[in-house]
Scaffold this motif. Structure first.
Motif: not given
Length: 270
Positions: A5, A7-11, A127, A151, A174
């Motif tokens: 994951k 840090s922007n929540g995307a996988e 993104k 990220m 992170n």
């Protein structure tokens, strides 16, 4: 597909295909199509590779929805404007966005390209944004001076180049660590320790090396242009190495678990 994951929540998929040194044209297109057919959903290219157009053609011909594919490209730091270069990459890739845009190496200093990277992110063209070939200190410098922190950090990683301190610095911040050249561009495949584990487990040396990175919590992007090997590498997701095998592979490290992304004298930038 296993995933990590951001840090922007995307996988981000744990395993992807890298196309470094794969020539523009049918070879790149064939490799990407073969990877997507095998189950890969992460494709990694770069402006410096010269094959973004072929990657774009392969993505279109796959018939897969764009949102199912995690696409990475990298800013060539010898150019001035990451935002302008992102727009050119999107034209070549024939897509509206990339999932991850990396500074390919810290030429001009770790923060030199970052305002433009943030601009590409703010414009919705990337993104997620990150870095490549950045040491732990360089990563920290960018993070401290940024509005949007990196990220991901991509660097060469294998049991022989176990940059464990750098991996730990990424995880603590992170930042997803991602390893390229897990096979040492083929150099590590004939190592006796790797070969012995492969024989014992009924796996190939390539699968052993890739699996080691996965179990170290690192996303990994082996490069290949051969469909059979691309499929073989994907099977590294299907098994686990036991503690004894992991310890044997750990002992192959030649870096003393360095926080550096490159050994002295290996940097090709100033």
């Amino acid at each position: 597909m296993q995933a990590l994951k951001l840090s922007n929540g995307a996988e981000i998929p744990a395993l992807g295909l890298g196309v470094w040194q794969v020539p523009e044209g049918p070879v790149t297109e064939g490799a990407v199509v073969a990877a997507l057919e095998a189950g890969y959903r992460l494709i990694d290219t770069a402006q410096a590779y010269g094959n973004e157009q072929s990657v774009g053609r392969a993505l279109r011909s796959s018939g897969l929805p764009r949102e199912e594919i995690f696409l990475t490209t990298k800013f060539l730091p010898s150019r001035r404007d990451p935002l302008a270069e992102m727009k050119k990459s999107l034209e070549r890739l024939d897509t509206d966005y990339v999932d991850l845009y990396l500074v390919h190496w810290p030429q001009g200093g770790p923060t030199a390209a970052w305002p433009g990277m943030e601009a590409a992110h703010a414009a919705g063209l990337a993104k997620a944004i990150g870095v490549s070939n950045f040491s732990a200190a360089e990563l920290a410098t960018v993070s401290k001076s940024s509005e949007v922190a990196p990220m991901a950090n991509q660097f060469q990683y294998s049991p022989f180049l176990d940059r464990r301190t750098l991996v730990e610095a990424c995880l603590a911040a992170n930042v997803v660590p991602q390893g390229y050249s897990p096979l040492g561009t083929g150099e590590h495949l004939d190592d006796p320790a790797v070969a012995k584990i492969a024989a014992t487990t009924g796996r190939t040396p390539a699968q052993i090396l890739i699996r080691w990175s996965l179990q170290r919590g690192v996303s990994v992007i082996p490069k290949s242009s051969t469909p059979a090997r691309i499929k073989e590498n994907y099977a590294a997701l299907d098994f686990e190495l036991d503690e004894a095998a992991m310890a044997t592979l750990d002992a192959l490290d030649t870096t003393n678990h360095t926080p550096e992304a490159k050994a002295p004298g290996q940097k090709w930038w100033s």
